[in-house]
Scaffold this motif. Structure first.
Motif, PDB file in Angstrom:
ATOM      1  N   CYS A  36      13.223  26.667  34.627  1.00 33.67           N
ATOM      2  CA  CYS A  36      13.262  27.868  34.080  1.00 33.67           C
ATOM      3  C   CYS A  36      12.218  28.327  33.275  1.00 33.67           C
ATOM      4  O   CYS A  36      11.740  27.656  32.422  1.00 33.67           O
ATOM      5  CB  CYS A  36      14.614  28.217  33.368  1.00 33.67           C
ATOM      6  N   LEU A  37      11.617  29.427  33.751  1.00 35.97           N
ATOM      7  CA  LEU A  37      10.302  29.987  32.731  1.00 35.97           C
ATOM      8  C   LEU A  37      10.769  30.148  31.253  1.00 35.97           C
ATOM      9  O   LEU A  37       9.735  29.843  30.584  1.00 35.97           O
ATOM     10  CB  LEU A  37       9.727  31.129  33.348  1.00 35.97           C
ATOM     11  N   MET A  38      11.901  30.543  31.124  1.00 35.29           N
ATOM     12  CA  MET A  38      12.370  30.913  29.727  1.00 35.29           C
ATOM     13  C   MET A  38      12.849  29.851  28.940  1.00 35.29           C
ATOM     14  O   MET A  38      12.494  29.570  27.703  1.00 35.29           O
ATOM     15  CB  MET A  38      13.119  32.056  30.014  1.00 35.29           C
ATOM     16  N   CYS A  39      13.838  29.143  29.418  1.00 41.80           N
ATOM     17  CA  CYS A  39      14.438  27.998  28.722  1.00 41.80           C
ATOM     18  C   CYS A  39      14.071  26.568  29.068  1.00 41.80           C
ATOM     19  O   CYS A  39      14.323  25.672  28.449  1.00 41.80           O
ATOM     20  CB  CYS A  39      16.122  28.150  28.952  1.00 41.80           C
ATOM     21  N   SER A  48      13.129  29.448  41.986  1.00 39.50           N
ATOM     22  CA  SER A  48      13.654  30.817  41.746  1.00 39.50           C
ATOM     23  C   SER A  48      12.882  31.304  40.541  1.00 39.50           C
ATOM     24  O   SER A  48      13.106  32.542  40.029  1.00 39.50           O
ATOM     25  CB  SER A  48      15.177  30.925  41.684  1.00 39.50           C
ATOM     26  N   GLY A  49      12.516  30.484  39.460  1.00 38.96           N
ATOM     27  CA  GLY A  49      11.616  31.077  38.551  1.00 38.96           C
ATOM     28  C   GLY A  49      12.432  30.947  37.156  1.00 38.96           C
ATOM     29  O   GLY A  49      12.112  30.676  36.155  1.00 38.96           O
ATOM     30  N   ILE A  50      13.592  32.031  37.355  1.00 40.96           N
ATOM     31  CA  ILE A  50      14.418  32.103  35.874  1.00 40.96           C
ATOM     32  C   ILE A  50      15.749  31.643  36.247  1.00 40.96           C
ATOM     33  O   ILE A  50      16.244  32.085  37.335  1.00 40.96           O
ATOM     34  CB  ILE A  50      14.334  33.519  35.708  1.00 40.96           C
ATOM     35  N   CYS A  51      16.325  30.919  35.459  1.00 38.86           N
ATOM     36  CA  CYS A  51      17.891  30.296  35.818  1.00 38.86           C
ATOM     37  C   CYS A  51      18.893  31.653  35.432  1.00 38.86           C
ATOM     38  O   CYS A  51      18.478  32.836  34.828  1.00 38.86           O
ATOM     39  CB  CYS A  51      18.039  29.393  34.673  1.00 38.86           C
ATOM     40  N   GLY A 101      10.852  41.669  30.034  1.00 40.69           N
ATOM     41  CA  GLY A 101       9.668  42.370  30.336  1.00 40.69           C
ATOM     42  C   GLY A 101       8.292  41.692  30.335  1.00 40.69           C
ATOM     43  O   GLY A 101       7.685  41.712  31.141  1.00 40.69           O
ATOM     44  N   PRO A 102       8.410  40.570  29.601  1.00 39.25           N
ATOM     45  CA  PRO A 102       6.940  39.611  29.781  1.00 39.25           C
ATOM     46  C   PRO A 102       6.731  39.154  30.952  1.00 39.25           C
ATOM     47  O   PRO A 102       5.525  39.068  31.537  1.00 39.25           O
ATOM     48  CB  PRO A 102       7.058  38.478  28.493  1.00 39.25           C
ATOM     49  N   TRP A 103       7.807  38.835  31.758  1.00 39.44           N
ATOM     50  CA  TRP A 103       7.778  38.137  32.958  1.00 39.44           C
ATOM     51  C   TRP A 103       7.376  38.991  34.051  1.00 39.44           C
ATOM     52  O   TRP A 103       6.794  38.793  35.140  1.00 39.44           O
ATOM     53  CB  TRP A 103       9.177  37.230  33.336  1.00 39.44           C
ATOM     54  N   VAL A 104       7.705  40.422  33.932  1.00 42.20           N
ATOM     55  CA  VAL A 104       7.496  41.422  34.711  1.00 42.20           C
ATOM     56  C   VAL A 104       5.895  41.602  34.530  1.00 42.20           C
ATOM     57  O   VAL A 104       5.078  41.867  35.556  1.00 42.20           O
ATOM     58  CB  VAL A 104       8.214  42.737  34.530  1.00 42.20           C
ATOM     59  N   ASP A 117      11.214  36.493  42.434  1.00 47.68           N
ATOM     60  CA  ASP A 117      12.206  36.054  43.210  1.00 47.68           C
ATOM     61  C   ASP A 117      13.587  36.497  42.336  1.00 47.68           C
ATOM     62  O   ASP A 117      14.463  37.293  42.931  1.00 47.68           O
ATOM     63  CB  ASP A 117      12.307  35.127  43.951  1.00 47.68           C
ATOM     64  N   ALA A 118      13.615  36.016  41.218  1.00 48.72           N
ATOM     65  CA  ALA A 118      14.784  36.352  40.497  1.00 48.72           C
ATOM     66  C   ALA A 118      15.025  37.872  39.915  1.00 48.72           C
ATOM     67  O   ALA A 118      15.944  38.363  39.774  1.00 48.72           O
ATOM     68  CB  ALA A 118      14.645  35.426  39.016  1.00 48.72           C
ATOM     69  N   LEU A 119      13.760  38.315  39.500  1.00 47.37           N
ATOM     70  CA  LEU A 119      13.705  39.811  39.053  1.00 47.37           C
ATOM     71  C   LEU A 119      14.044  40.636  40.393  1.00 47.37           C
ATOM     72  O   LEU A 119      14.818  41.633  40.120  1.00 47.37           O
ATOM     73  CB  LEU A 119      12.414  39.962  38.714  1.00 47.37           C
ATOM     74  N   SER A 120      13.611  40.347  41.608  1.00 47.29           N
ATOM     75  CA  SER A 120      13.816  41.040  42.632  1.00 47.29           C
ATOM     76  C   SER A 120      15.332  40.927  43.264  1.00 47.29           C
ATOM     77  O   SER A 120      16.025  41.853  43.455  1.00 47.29           O
ATOM     78  CB  SER A 120      12.933  40.588  44.071  1.00 47.29           C
TER      79      SER A 120
END
Length: 258
Positions: A36-39, A48-51, A101-104, A117-120
């Protein structure tokens, strides 16, 4: 004639650039770490980038007005303040100020598509939920906010088109890129006041006379003041074409989510 020529150049230039972006996205999807990009924990499915936990924590935790973004007790189309004016509908899964927001922003400014992918997926879930509740109607086409030819060449891609491409494939809604043209190369909206933004975008867009649809979704990465969306929407609304905005995040005015 100038607008027609600009449209043809923009079409062929953007088409080639977007093919290149698709290749980059495919390479990225194959090479993304399973973290995950965040954790930095493992993500399922891989790439998928973000859990799920981080994604869920960054989404709206309460109903919000589709006009201004204000918190609501229960989900409706507008809050009391927006009922009289019925402003442009903005469909977003999250606030730009609350974690995602930062990932957008990285999509647009760093060409980092890892979280796309996760945001969409979150946006699609939001769209489906609002549609099932009868609060929005599915559009006939998706219209990405266009870039001027010079900006497109400099950046190498249009993030709105990339988002629209993902949504189009997953929702089976076609993309329309030929009707709306950005005819002026305006300065960046970042750092401008509301008045300066409106002046900056005056006559920046052109809509062809033969646009054949009655319902569209305008696609962008982020809606902040909404100046760009409103300027474009006014072109469609003059022809009685219904417009809603779909974006990955919304930067609503301070205090509306308190």
């Amino acid at each position: 004639m100038k607008i027609a020529k600009l449209t043809r150049l923009k079409h062929y230039g953007e088409k080639n650039l977007q093919r290149g972006v698709v290749c980059v996205k495919q390479w990225l999807a194959a090479s993304l770490p399973n973290r995950c990009l965040m954790c930095h924990q493992s993500v399922i499915p891989p790439g998928s980038g973000i859990c799920f936990t981080c994604l869920h924590s960054g989404l709206y935790q309460q109903p919000v007005c589709l006009g201004c973004g204000r918190s609501l007790q229960f989900q409706s189309r507008y809050c009391g303040a927006c009922l009289s004016s019925e402003p442009l509908l903005v469909i977003s899964p999250c606030s730009y100020h609350q974690g995602l927001g930062p990932w957008v922003g990285l999509i647009k400014y760093r060409a980092q598509f890892a979280g796309l992918d996760a945001l969409s997926t979150a946006l699609i879930m939001r769209i489906n939920k609002l549609e099932m509740a009868g609060l929005i109607e599915r559009p006939q086409v998706l219209v990405p906010v266009p870039l001027h030819e010079k900006r497109l060449k400099a950046r190498g891609f249009n993030q709105a088109w990339i988002i629209a491409d993902v949504l189009s494939k997953r929702l089976n809604i076609p993309i329309e890129t030929h009707g709306l043209v950005r005819s002026l190369d305006t300065q960046s909206q970042a750092g401008l006041t509301g008045k300066q933004r409106r002046k900056n975008l005056k006559n920046a867009f052109h809509l062809h006379d033969d646009f054949p649809y009655q319902r569209i979704a305008l696609i962008d990465d982020v809606v902040t003041t909404g100046t760009t969306a409103k300027e474009i929407a006014s072109l469609f609304e003059r022809r009685h074409i219904h417009v809603q905005v779909w974006c990955l995040a919304r930067a609503e005015a301070p205090g509306l989510l308190d």
